[in-house]
Design an enzyme around this catalytic site. Sequence first.
Site, PDB file in Angstrom:
ATOM      1  CD  GLU A  36      49.511  48.767  59.741  1.00 52.94           C
ATOM      2  OE1 GLU A  36      50.100  47.791  60.228  1.00 52.94           O
ATOM      3  OE2 GLU A  36      48.636  48.676  58.889  1.00 52.94           O
TER       4      GLU A  36
ATOM      5  N   GLY B 194      47.348  43.399  68.337  1.00 58.65           N
ATOM      6  CA  GLY B 194      47.882  42.054  68.547  1.00 58.65           C
ATOM      7  C   GLY B 194      49.366  41.967  68.253  1.00 58.65           C
TER       8      GLY B 194
ATOM      9  CG  MET C 254      53.694  46.580  63.340  1.00 60.02           C
ATOM     10  SD  MET C 254      52.257  46.933  62.284  1.00 60.02           S
ATOM     11  CE  MET C 254      53.073  47.245  60.745  1.00 60.02           C
TER      12      MET C 254
ATOM     13  CG  ASN D 129      57.350  46.531  62.712  1.00 57.97           C
ATOM     14  OD1 ASN D 129      56.645  47.448  62.352  1.00 57.97           O
ATOM     15  ND2 ASN D 129      57.277  46.001  63.924  1.00 57.97           N
TER      16      ASN D 129
ATOM     17  CG  HIS E 134      47.849  38.099  60.543  1.00 60.55           C
ATOM     18  ND1 HIS E 134      46.647  38.134  59.852  1.00 60.55           N
ATOM     19  CD2 HIS E 134      48.273  39.381  60.604  1.00 60.55           C
ATOM     20  CE1 HIS E 134      46.394  39.382  59.514  1.00 60.55           C
ATOM     21  NE2 HIS E 134      47.352  40.174  59.961  1.00 60.55           N
ATOM     22  CD  GLU E 135      51.109  40.463  62.776  1.00 60.24           C
ATOM     23  OE1 GLU E 135      51.444  41.252  61.880  1.00 60.24           O
ATOM     24  OE2 GLU E 135      49.981  40.495  63.307  1.00 60.24           O
TER      25      GLU E 135
ATOM     26  CG  HIS F  38      51.056  41.254  57.274  1.00 62.40           C
ATOM     27  ND1 HIS F  38      50.143  41.664  56.324  1.00 62.40           N
ATOM     28  CD2 HIS F  38      50.439  41.409  58.477  1.00 62.40           C
ATOM     29  CE1 HIS F  38      49.036  42.053  56.937  1.00 62.40           C
ATOM     30  NE2 HIS F  38      49.180  41.906  58.238  1.00 62.40           N
TER      31      HIS F  38
ATOM     32  CD  GLU G 251      46.297  43.988  58.205  1.00 59.30           C
ATOM     33  OE1 GLU G 251      46.213  42.781  58.475  1.00 59.30           O
ATOM     34  OE2 GLU G 251      47.290  44.687  58.517  1.00 59.30           O
TER      35      GLU G 251
HETATM   36  N1  TRP Z   1      49.180  45.505  60.821  1.00 58.57           N
HETATM   37  C1  TRP Z   1      48.877  44.906  62.102  1.00 58.57           C
HETATM   38  C2  TRP Z   1      48.313  43.542  61.775  1.00 58.57           C
HETATM   39  O1  TRP Z   1      47.198  43.350  61.494  1.00 58.57           O
HETATM   40  C3  TRP Z   1      47.889  45.695  62.886  1.00 58.57           C
HETATM   41  C4  TRP Z   1      48.443  46.690  63.839  1.00 58.57           C
HETATM   42  C5  TRP Z   1      49.379  46.457  64.779  1.00 58.57           C
HETATM   43  C6  TRP Z   1      48.062  48.039  64.020  1.00 58.57           C
HETATM   44  N2  TRP Z   1      49.569  47.587  65.528  1.00 58.57           N
HETATM   45  C7  TRP Z   1      48.787  48.560  65.069  1.00 58.57           C
HETATM   46  C8  TRP Z   1      47.161  48.863  63.385  1.00 58.57           C
HETATM   47  C9  TRP Z   1      48.630  49.864  65.520  1.00 58.57           C
HETATM   48  C10 TRP Z   1      46.996  50.166  63.820  1.00 58.57           C
HETATM   49  C11 TRP Z   1      47.719  50.677  64.873  1.00 58.57           C
HETATM   50  O2  TRP Z   1      48.991  42.600  61.678  1.00 58.57           O
HETATM   51 ZN    ZN Z   2      47.609  42.138  59.600  1.00 63.90          ZN
END
Ligand code: TRP
Ligand code: ZN
Length: 877
Positions: free
Chosen positions: A128, A268, A270, A272, A304-305, A308, A327
């Site tokens: 991302e 913070g 991600m 995935n 949070h993750e 998602h 978000e």
């Molecule tokens: N989607 C991630 C979150 O908010 C945010 C994020 C993680 C991100 N790594 C990144 C956004 C690198 C941009 C680039 O949970």
């Molecule tokens: Zn997020």
Amino acid sequence: MVADTGQVFRLEDYRETDYLIPETQLTFRLSPNRTRVIAELTVERRQGTADDAPLVLDGDGLELAGLEIDGTRVNLDNVEVAPDRLAIKAPPRAKRFKLRIETDVDPAANRALSGLYQSNGVFCTQCEAEGFRRITYFLDRPDLLSVYTVRIEAARDAAPLLLSNGNPVEQGDLGGGRHFAVWHDPHPKPSYLFALVAGDLGLVDDRFTTISGRAVALGIYVEKGKEARAAFAMDALKRSMRWDEERFGREYDLDVFNIVAVSDFNMGAMENKGLNIFNDKYVLADKETATDADYARIEAIIAHEYFHNWTGNRITCRDWFQLCLKEGLTVYRDQEFTADERSRAVERISDVRTLRAHQFPEDQGPLAHPVRPRRYREINNFYTATVYEKGAEIVRMIRTIVGEDGFREGMDLYFDRHDGQAVTIEDFIAAFEDASGADLAQFALWYHQAGTPNVAVNASYDAVAQEFVLELEQSVPPTPSESRKRVMHIPLAFGLVGPDGQDLAAGGETDGAIIHLHKRKQTVRFKGVAERPVLSINRGFSAPVTLAAAQNANDRLFLARHDGDAFARWEALNTLYLETLIAASKAAKGGKPAKFGKDLLVLAGEIAADEELDPDYRALLLSLPSETDIAREIGSNIDPDAILQARRGLAAAIAEHNGERFAELYAGLADTGAYVPDAAGSGRRALRNTLLDYCSAASSSPARAAEQFHVATNMTDRAAALAVLADRFAATPETEAALSAFEARYGSDAIVMDKWFQVQAMIPGVETVERVATLAQHRGFRMDNPNRVRALIGAFASANQTAFNAADGSGYAFVADAILAVEAQNPQVAARLATAFRSWRSLEPKRQAKARETLSRIAAKKGLSRDLADIVQRTLA
Ligand code: TRP
Ligand code: ZN
């Protein structure tokens, strides 16, 4: 590095792709300097696509090593190949064909931490927003959903662990010391959710049984030897999974859920699919190394993750303009989780403080943008407090407007209707309108219009007519490229507080205890009001606005003692502090001593000792607005030195007035039983450490803080004591001794050493510029690790008002050099650092001139990255 071309992406240019990629098979032959990536794509021509439509794939810095269609090598005369683009001019006319693309990438050399890279020898990915195109050519956009099968091959001793999204299907030996694993993710997903991890890591495992009985194997992978520090994260994960079932009816949907902690990470964490990757500082915690705030942060980010998985993964964004769809909603969900798990009042106040500290200055400065932007040059620069935190406030307002039940029904409808789709904010809003019958047309402006609305409130009471009248007027300030604003729908929760401290029955022209402001000016009348009430408005911070409410200090003191709404009570006191601090900093600017009214000092003493209030809430009531808060409230012609002096003055006055009582309370709150990082335990420590700060403010001796530092049995108390020492007694031998002891104990633990860098970066005063420059040469510091950069340079630039804004410009110059040094390796992190300059126009003229000079110097540099050019040019505009 993507050099800046000035290209702008626009929401109105959205168009579906001509081709689909229903299936993606990836093979990775991992090797640190040269990894071969083989992508075998099933490409489908979309219904209605023109016969001669080329297939144009995105790339970023790619090197093509092979290209086949349906098993036949493609004649390169019929393709355009560039590092950032692969265009196949005349793809087969068949409905479906197979495209095989080979690329070579260099993970060890990738210090931008986007795409495939190595962190401490571990291969990992970050895709991302547009990192997947740094791995292979693809339709790298969130509305292109594909089912992935991933085969990973690597050296067994360097990478015994091979992970990707979805469920494991196969693994085996390849001979020559190499092995492989195959993963399959049955859920179609956009490329930004692809992930791979390969390395040698320690495992903490557990199980979770979902509400319908699915057994899920949970794994958290961390650096070997640190497994014990992942226990809290695992507990937070299981609580998150249960909570999402109970509160949102959302169940997990794979057989495994893995989390991997890495040390080099741009953000913070991600989300995935099935394989969350985390910055290790948001996974690892034990009482020796993490503070209560760290624990709370870990719990919130794990949640949070995980959340998602439904809000972001199962239902994703049509395009990156819709980023707040996932978000803002997911932040709202993690805030609610924390409110349920800990204290609702404390969570609300903390969230509002965060919003004001990060989002308000954004909304009020040159980087202001709508929660759903209409244009961007670099999408990575739109992972902002506006998209995240203001986005969450909008979701909260929807709940306020449609009610608790309407909100749940709207969410259910949204999940039902859009599962498996890539959608827009309009789809999200429609779900609530359709479920509840509410008209959210005017409300939707919150997504489209930038700027923090202001509501002017005028209250009057007519004793003869027994009438209380409220006159409300809204305005939205102009923001970049939006000079004229439309009238918004602002839901304001309120109460009329009677002399006994109880709310009067509203009985006016309102919907329950909410005033829905729909017009520019609105008058609300309350009849039959026997005694003059005190107005408590925007309770719970029901709308993210600023208020201009002429309310006298006595009414505010009354609310600070009696308001039944915990947020409003805190807010009344906070406003009193702010008004006092603004007056004091004006005095300081004019070289006059500040005078502090006794009422406020008395009230602070009462609150500290009020056993009816939870300790964590008392700690919040006692904490003064930060220097940045005060500066933002003053708004223009800011002198940071005067603000520091005012804040120090008020803290000392409160402490002197309550000296004995505070000292007694501090002693009485001493740590007894075992360390538990929950709301109760952390609340007690928060209050005690707030009192330590006050006691130190009234004293010329660092003794008490030094004592606490040396006897502390947990990091919360140790770090709090160190912060007091550094902030108030920087030049003393006690502080130097504490810093040395800390370094001796934690020198080899980078996450903990970040606290040591940060606490020094925050020491007020121009001398800190030198100190930070010296620390940047420390053996534990690295410009290529985002955590180190944020701890030292980031903290200095965004939180140290007096040093960053040093009158001689040395703070700006230092940060500018650091930004350029970081940019050479990591443009995303450099661009984020540069946002520290966003409030430069609100400073006094001399500092403004220095800031402009510095920004212009960065802007003039040749070959600036798109990330940094975008921020610097908008900041200067
Ligand atoms: N989607 C991630 C979150 O908010 C945010 C994020 C993680 C991100 N790594 C990144 C956004 C690198 C941009 C680039 O949970
Ligand atoms: Zn997020």
